[in-house]
Design a protein around this motif. Sequence first.
Motif, PDB file in Angstrom:
ATOM      1  N   VAL A 178       0.858  -1.188   0.000  1.00  0.00           N
ATOM      2  CA  VAL A 178       0.000   0.000   0.000  1.00  0.00           C
ATOM      3  C   VAL A 178       0.892   1.235   0.000  1.00  0.00           C
ATOM      4  O   VAL A 178       1.651   1.463   0.963  1.00  0.00           O
ATOM      5  N   GLN A 179       0.818   2.001  -1.105  1.00  0.00           N
ATOM      6  CA  GLN A 179       1.619   3.214  -1.256  1.00  0.00           C
ATOM      7  C   GLN A 179       3.099   2.961  -0.961  1.00  0.00           C
ATOM      8  O   GLN A 179       3.740   3.697  -0.202  1.00  0.00           O
ATOM      9  N   GLY A 180       3.600   1.873  -1.488  1.00  0.00           N
ATOM     10  CA  GLY A 180       5.018   1.571  -1.337  1.00  0.00           C
ATOM     11  C   GLY A 180       5.378   0.837  -0.060  1.00  0.00           C
ATOM     12  O   GLY A 180       6.516   0.392   0.090  1.00  0.00           O
ATOM     13  N   ASP A 181       4.411   0.692   0.878  1.00  0.00           N
ATOM     14  CA  ASP A 181       4.674  -0.012   2.132  1.00  0.00           C
ATOM     15  C   ASP A 181       4.070  -1.414   2.076  1.00  0.00           C
ATOM     16  O   ASP A 181       2.898  -1.575   1.702  1.00  0.00           O
ATOM     17  N   THR A 182       4.873  -2.395   2.437  1.00  0.00           N
ATOM     18  CA  THR A 182       4.369  -3.768   2.504  1.00  0.00           C
ATOM     19  C   THR A 182       3.872  -4.023   3.922  1.00  0.00           C
ATOM     20  O   THR A 182       4.639  -3.961   4.893  1.00  0.00           O
ATOM     21  N   ILE A 183       2.584  -4.313   4.045  1.00  0.00           N
ATOM     22  CA  ILE A 183       1.947  -4.467   5.350  1.00  0.00           C
ATOM     23  C   ILE A 183       1.286  -5.840   5.410  1.00  0.00           C
ATOM     24  O   ILE A 183       0.681  -6.297   4.432  1.00  0.00           O
ATOM     25  N   GLN A 184       1.401  -6.487   6.576  1.00  0.00           N
ATOM     26  CA  GLN A 184       0.783  -7.790   6.790  1.00  0.00           C
ATOM     27  C   GLN A 184      -0.667  -7.579   7.221  1.00  0.00           C
ATOM     28  O   GLN A 184      -0.953  -6.846   8.175  1.00  0.00           O
ATOM     29  N   TYR A 185      -1.605  -8.222   6.475  1.00  0.00           N
ATOM     30  CA  TYR A 185      -3.024  -8.064   6.740  1.00  0.00           C
ATOM     31  C   TYR A 185      -3.680  -9.425   7.020  1.00  0.00           C
ATOM     32  O   TYR A 185      -3.188 -10.474   6.597  1.00  0.00           O
ATOM     33  N   ARG A 186      -4.791  -9.316   7.701  1.00  0.00           N
ATOM     34  CA  ARG A 186      -5.737 -10.434   7.785  1.00  0.00           C
ATOM     35  C   ARG A 186      -6.782 -10.150   6.725  1.00  0.00           C
ATOM     36  O   ARG A 186      -7.565  -9.191   6.843  1.00  0.00           O
ATOM     37  N   ILE A 187      -6.859 -10.971   5.636  1.00  0.00           N
ATOM     38  CA  ILE A 187      -7.603 -10.621   4.433  1.00  0.00           C
ATOM     39  C   ILE A 187      -8.723 -11.632   4.185  1.00  0.00           C
ATOM     40  O   ILE A 187      -8.520 -12.848   4.234  1.00  0.00           O
ATOM     41  N   LEU A 188      -9.919 -11.071   3.928  1.00  0.00           N
ATOM     42  CA  LEU A 188     -11.047 -11.870   3.477  1.00  0.00           C
ATOM     43  C   LEU A 188     -11.178 -11.661   1.968  1.00  0.00           C
ATOM     44  O   LEU A 188     -11.283 -10.514   1.490  1.00  0.00           O
ATOM     45  N   SER A 189     -11.205 -12.754   1.209  1.00  0.00           N
ATOM     46  CA  SER A 189     -11.383 -12.689  -0.252  1.00  0.00           C
ATOM     47  C   SER A 189     -12.747 -13.297  -0.608  1.00  0.00           C
ATOM     48  O   SER A 189     -13.077 -14.406  -0.168  1.00  0.00           O
ATOM     49  N   HIS A 190     -13.504 -12.541  -1.442  1.00  0.00           N
ATOM     50  CA  HIS A 190     -14.840 -13.013  -1.820  1.00  0.00           C
ATOM     51  C   HIS A 190     -15.053 -12.712  -3.300  1.00  0.00           C
ATOM     52  O   HIS A 190     -14.812 -11.591  -3.754  1.00  0.00           O
ATOM     53  N   LYS A 191     -15.526 -13.696  -4.046  1.00  0.00           N
ATOM     54  CA  LYS A 191     -15.801 -13.540  -5.470  1.00  0.00           C
ATOM     55  C   LYS A 191     -17.303 -13.617  -5.706  1.00  0.00           C
ATOM     56  O   LYS A 191     -17.985 -14.473  -5.130  1.00  0.00           O
ATOM     57  N   PHE A 192     -17.763 -12.667  -6.552  1.00  0.00           N
ATOM     58  CA  PHE A 192     -19.204 -12.619  -6.808  1.00  0.00           C
ATOM     59  C   PHE A 192     -19.436 -12.086  -8.219  1.00  0.00           C
ATOM     60  O   PHE A 192     -18.527 -11.531  -8.869  1.00  0.00           O
ATOM     61  N   LYS A 193     -20.671 -12.204  -8.725  1.00  0.00           N
ATOM     62  CA  LYS A 193     -21.051 -11.699 -10.044  1.00  0.00           C
ATOM     63  C   LYS A 193     -21.952 -10.491  -9.904  1.00  0.00           C
ATOM     64  O   LYS A 193     -22.822 -10.454  -9.031  1.00  0.00           O
ATOM     65  N   ALA A 194     -21.722  -9.545 -10.803  1.00  0.00           N
ATOM     66  CA  ALA A 194     -22.569  -8.350 -10.864  1.00  0.00           C
ATOM     67  C   ALA A 194     -22.548  -7.846 -12.301  1.00  0.00           C
ATOM     68  O   ALA A 194     -21.455  -7.693 -12.892  1.00  0.00           O
ATOM     69  N   ASP A 195     -23.722  -7.590 -12.829  1.00  0.00           N
ATOM     70  CA  ASP A 195     -23.837  -7.129 -14.239  1.00  0.00           C
ATOM     71  C   ASP A 195     -23.128  -8.092 -15.179  1.00  0.00           C
ATOM     72  O   ASP A 195     -22.356  -7.702 -16.090  1.00  0.00           O
ATOM     73  N   ASN A 196     -23.306  -9.386 -14.940  1.00  0.00           N
ATOM     74  CA  ASN A 196     -22.760 -10.446 -15.779  1.00  0.00           C
ATOM     75  C   ASN A 196     -21.232 -10.451 -15.825  1.00  0.00           C
ATOM     76  O   ASN A 196     -20.636 -10.957 -16.778  1.00  0.00           O
ATOM     77  N   LYS A 197     -20.635  -9.885 -14.808  1.00  0.00           N
ATOM     78  CA  LYS A 197     -19.177  -9.904 -14.741  1.00  0.00           C
ATOM     79  C   LYS A 197     -18.739 -10.496 -13.393  1.00  0.00           C
ATOM     80  O   LYS A 197     -19.463 -10.404 -12.392  1.00  0.00           O
ATOM     81  N   GLN A 198     -17.504 -11.082 -13.393  1.00  0.00           N
ATOM     82  CA  GLN A 198     -16.939 -11.685 -12.174  1.00  0.00           C
ATOM     83  C   GLN A 198     -16.065 -10.647 -11.471  1.00  0.00           C
ATOM     84  O   GLN A 198     -15.208 -10.015 -12.085  1.00  0.00           O
ATOM     85  N   TYR A 199     -16.309 -10.486 -10.174  1.00  0.00           N
ATOM     86  CA  TYR A 199     -15.537  -9.529  -9.395  1.00  0.00           C
ATOM     87  C   TYR A 199     -14.937 -10.236  -8.163  1.00  0.00           C
ATOM     88  O   TYR A 199     -15.459 -11.235  -7.665  1.00  0.00           O
ATOM     89  N   GLU A 200     -13.828  -9.663  -7.715  1.00  0.00           N
ATOM     90  CA  GLU A 200     -13.190 -10.155  -6.471  1.00  0.00           C
ATOM     91  C   GLU A 200     -13.116  -9.020  -5.466  1.00  0.00           C
ATOM     92  O   GLU A 200     -12.587  -7.938  -5.761  1.00  0.00           O
ATOM     93  N   LEU A 201     -13.638  -9.283  -4.295  1.00  0.00           N
ATOM     94  CA  LEU A 201     -13.628  -8.307  -3.194  1.00  0.00           C
ATOM     95  C   LEU A 201     -12.616  -8.747  -2.147  1.00  0.00           C
ATOM     96  O   LEU A 201     -12.625  -9.904  -1.717  1.00  0.00           O
ATOM     97  N   GLU A 202     -11.770  -7.824  -1.748  1.00  0.00           N
ATOM     98  CA  GLU A 202     -10.807  -8.079  -0.662  1.00  0.00           C
ATOM     99  C   GLU A 202     -10.987  -7.025   0.425  1.00  0.00           C
ATOM    100  O   GLU A 202     -11.001  -5.828   0.138  1.00  0.00           O
TER     101      GLU A 202
END
Length: 441
Positions: A100-124
């Motif tokens: 993030v802005q040049g800084d590498t940060i350790q996160y606890r990340i939730l990844s979720h994939k869904f469809k909207a308007d006939n397209k595939q999206y990934e939410l983090e």
Amino acid sequence: MKLRTKLTLFNTISKLVIVTLFVLLLPVLIKYINQVYTDIRLKKDKDKVLQTVKNLGIKYYIENGESYATYTPIKDVYVSLEEDSLAGTPDTIEDAPRKVQGDTIQYRILSHKFKADNKQYELEIGISQDSVNATSGPLQSIAFLILLGMIILTIAADQLYSSYLLRPLSFIIKTKLVANKFPNFGKYKQVKTSTSDFRHLDLSIHQMITTIESTFQKEREFISNASHELMTPISILQSKIENMFEEEDINDDLKVRLLEMQRILNRLKSITKTLLLISQIENEQFLKEDKISISELLYEVYDEISIRLQDKNLTSNITIANNCDLVNVNKFLLFNLFFNLVNNAIKYNREGGEINIEAVKEDNAFVVKVSDTGIGIAAADLPFIFNRFKKLKQSLQQDSFGLGLPIVRSIADFHHIKIDVQSEKDKGSTFKLTFPAGVVI
């Protein structure tokens, strides 16, 4: 160690073990709780984003195919949304780095994939590990303080409850066993307690004490009655033997036999008188109204028995470092006590030995010691020297009935005098008498 102390010690140690285990497990528990709480928070944020997409459409976040990303000023939370060509997979939550802005940060990340308007999206949605761990230290401190407070309160509660629960037992021990003078136990007083075990114990002790007291009373009555009854025929026999000596036609052989009979009767009379004296002492038939000087008493005993010192060429020393008066005592009995001790010191001493009598103050108590350089007493025999008719091996050669020290014990108990005996075989013995404070002035 008292039962109450043992219970308190057990409760304290068990709680300390629990605290130690809790402290060791606390970081793992806090980390797990933080992780669970963070995962729940991520899922709630995911639901909010999906609800916004449902209500306002995907264009609220993404226009012209550009990805969406936002984060807080301190970069502890970030959200990204972008098109994804891969097929949808179940939600994943993992620890991973993000730049993030040049800084590498350790996160606890939730990844979720869904469809909207006939397209595939990934939410983090991510929360930084520093933010997750920031609450671990305070939570550990708070949990430890709360646990410590609970432990202290439970120990105090256990102590109070144990004291309350064991109070009847302490009362039984103090009033039924320690405070009573054996074998006179006085009247029975029932212990007030709701614990059936203590009630049963109290009743059992009372029944046992009643049996013991009855047995001892019968023994005392028998000794007293037997002694009284024996004195009359013994006196009659002695008178008849003395009258026979006055007859003119008695021959020498008969005189020898009569002398043997007279010696036997004298021994029997002495034993009977001694048993009667012990019985009278134990039945408290003597008054304690005399006031005497300890030096006067010891010198009276010495004057009475000093003639016997010459038989073995013994030397005696009387040291009275602290003279005092004894009140509320029986002079006759105390004279007998010291007479028996000094008599034994002479009887069992070696030729040319010594007898030392010392009256001093030790540890704020008045003490009289009678020591000799005689044959001593074996360590194995010391516990039995005050038993009636107990004659030790080294005393078998002496003209002894085994009643001298039992008289000493009875008189000492009657006056609440503590007796300590130190002896070494073939080196001598020391009898130490410690007088109670109430009789010394």
